[in-house]
Design a protein around this motif. Structure first.
Motif, PDB file in Angstrom:
ATOM      1  N   HIS A  57       0.821  -1.215   0.000  1.00  6.25           N
ATOM      2  CA  HIS A  57       0.000   0.000   0.000  1.00  6.25           C
ATOM      3  C   HIS A  57       0.858   1.271   0.000  1.00  6.25           C
ATOM      4  N   ASP A  59       1.895   3.479  -2.201  1.00  3.71           N
ATOM      5  CA  ASP A  59       1.434   4.711  -2.855  1.00  3.71           C
ATOM      6  C   ASP A  59       0.424   5.459  -1.985  1.00  3.71           C
ATOM      7  N   ASP A  62       2.288   6.861   1.182  1.00  3.94           N
ATOM      8  CA  ASP A  62       3.103   8.039   0.869  1.00  3.94           C
ATOM      9  C   ASP A  62       2.238   9.236   0.490  1.00  3.94           C
ATOM     10  N   HIS A  63       1.114   8.987  -0.164  1.00  4.25           N
ATOM     11  CA  HIS A  63       0.192  10.084  -0.484  1.00  4.25           C
ATOM     12  C   HIS A  63      -0.335  10.718   0.803  1.00  4.25           C
ATOM     13  N   ASN A  66       2.506  12.729   2.290  1.00  5.90           N
ATOM     14  CA  ASN A  66       2.840  13.932   1.529  1.00  5.90           C
ATOM     15  C   ASN A  66       1.909  15.099   1.818  1.00  5.90           C
ATOM     16  N   ASP A  74      10.493  10.743   0.234  1.00  2.00           N
ATOM     17  CA  ASP A  74      11.791  10.105  -0.030  1.00  2.00           C
ATOM     18  C   ASP A  74      12.969  10.856   0.579  1.00  2.00           C
ATOM     19  N   ARG A  85       5.776   5.288   7.761  1.00  2.00           N
ATOM     20  CA  ARG A  85       5.057   4.403   6.841  1.00  2.00           C
ATOM     21  C   ARG A  85       4.335   3.289   7.596  1.00  2.00           C
TER      22      ARG A  85
END
Length: 151
Positions: A57, A59, A62-63, A66, A74, A85
């Motif tokens: 999962h 993506d 990280d979304h 962000n 990163d 994470r």
């Protein structure tokens, strides 16, 4: 929260860190952890869920990060990135786990593995992610505390 589950989180952070830094496969890292008996005092099923769940999962995790980080995911310190994470995975996918437990465990992981003060950074981000991803739970707890709603 049980110590074997806390230990599973610690091992998962170490495994995720290794995965981020080396590019080794999840499978090879997991085999290594078993061979070296690094999961001896862990809830192995929870370690496996976290260690496989974060990359699966990534993506979405990280979304979510962000939206609240002051830099691209990163470029966050790799230890803090692994902790964030893992904790965001729990906030998004383990709704049976109270958000306060997830945040507290994340803070403790940052105190254990991170640089001085990193727990404050982790706390701030996880709190914001929780406000967004667990808004209903937070609202219900606040209402229950104020006596307006019983859970």
């Amino acid at each position: 929260m049980s110590q074997v589950r806390t230990n599973a989180r610690k091992a998962a952070v170490q495994a995720l860190y290794q995965w981020q830094m080396t590019g080794q496969t999840i499978t090879s890292i997991e085999i290594q952890f078993h061979e070296e008996e690094r999961l001896k005092d862990c809830q192995k099923s929870y370690f496996a869920e976290l260690f496989h769940g974060v990359p699966e999962h990534l993506d979405a995790i990280d979304h979510a990060l962000n939206c609240f980080t002051d830099r691209p995911v990163d470029s966050i310190d790799p230890v803090e990135r692994a902790i964030l994470r893992l904790s965001v995975y729990e906030l998004l996918h383990r709704l049976d786990m109270p958000y306060r437990v997830v945040i507290n465990e994340g803070i403790n992981l940052a105190k254990y593995f991170g640089a001085d003060g990193s727990h404050k950074y982790v706390n701030g981000i996880l709190d914001k992610v929780a406000q967004q991803s667990r808004a209903t739970e937070i609202t219900m707890k606040a209402a229950a505390k104020n006596g307006t709603v019983r859970i």
